[in-house]
Design an enzyme around this catalytic site. Sequence first.
Site, PDB file in Angstrom:
ATOM      1  N   LYS A 146       0.857  -1.196   0.000  1.00 39.94           N
ATOM      2  CA  LYS A 146       0.000   0.000   0.000  1.00 39.94           C
ATOM      3  C   LYS A 146       0.890   1.242   0.000  1.00 39.94           C
ATOM      4  O   LYS A 146       1.789   1.373   0.841  1.00 39.94           O
ATOM      5  CB  LYS A 146      -0.866  -0.051   1.258  1.00 39.94           C
ATOM      6  CG  LYS A 146      -2.183   0.642   1.152  1.00 39.94           C
ATOM      7  CD  LYS A 146      -3.026   0.274   2.370  1.00 39.94           C
ATOM      8  CE  LYS A 146      -4.313   1.031   2.396  1.00 39.94           C
ATOM      9  NZ  LYS A 146      -5.031   0.785   3.651  1.00 39.94           N
TER      10      LYS A 146
HETATM   11  C1  E4P Z   1      -8.391   1.668   3.518  1.00 45.66           C
HETATM   12  O1  E4P Z   1      -7.594   0.935   2.977  1.00 45.66           O
HETATM   13  C2  E4P Z   1      -8.132   2.388   4.767  1.00 45.66           C
HETATM   14  O2  E4P Z   1      -7.468   1.541   5.659  1.00 45.66           O
HETATM   15  C3  E4P Z   1      -9.362   2.860   5.466  1.00 45.66           C
HETATM   16  O3  E4P Z   1     -10.539   2.580   4.786  1.00 45.66           O
HETATM   17  C4  E4P Z   1      -9.171   4.219   6.031  1.00 45.66           C
HETATM   18  O4  E4P Z   1     -10.358   4.822   6.333  1.00 45.66           O
HETATM   19  P1  E4P Z   1     -10.753   5.542   7.671  1.00 45.66           P
HETATM   20  O5  E4P Z   1      -9.545   5.588   8.582  1.00 45.66           O
HETATM   21  O6  E4P Z   1     -11.190   6.915   7.284  1.00 45.66           O
HETATM   22  O7  E4P Z   1     -11.860   4.729   8.227  1.00 45.66           O
END
Ligand code: E4P
Length: 217
Positions: free
Chosen positions: A83
Amino acid sequence: MKLFIDTADVAQIKEAWSWGIIDGVTTNPTHVMKTGRKPEDVYREILEIVNGPVSLETIATDSPTIVKEGRALAKLGPNVVVKVPIIREGLKAVKELSADGIKTNVTLNFSPLQALLAAKVGATYISPFVGRLDSVGHIGMDLVRQIRTIYDNYGFKTQILTAAVRHPEHVLQAALAGSDVCTMFYDFLKMLYDHPLTDIGLDIFLKDWAKATGQVK
Ligand code: E4P
């Protein structure tokens, strides 16, 4: 649409994986921090449970170090997806990682043009954060719809991974918009099963069956 669980909580991943409805996992530094555990231990345990795509995030902000971190993460398992944040250095790194055959998930996506760039460097997944857009007065799901149109217009193979989901309605909208994947918290996955008419209907069937078979009068 594939469903991923968005957490680094190993117990939740184990439980949700046993239901047979999830295809993969997304983690991020905040999820790992919340576990209070060493990232390497958490990652190892997740990879022991899940054989679908597991996104593990790089931390560097310069491309050579992102590539180095990405290559190290990819060695943890054949199903690791690296990622990477959608910054210029991040996309340079994605191009290099893609050339190595390493799968990538480009994260923190808030605009359709960012998503176009991610596709051009060969990202495996693009993660539009719909709930965070909603929270600043935009309609986050419009981003998913715009990316779908752009990717279809040009035949990009990058998969749309709808993220930062805040409620089951986001999951429905993602599916209707043609998102390839939707990642969500454990509690939202559980909510996808629920409907009060299912509970009421089942209760009636079980009671009637008991009557039909003489278990109760
Ligand atoms: C996605 O890969 C992220 O980990 C995640 O959805 C982040 O979103 P949030 O921290 O706003 O819930």
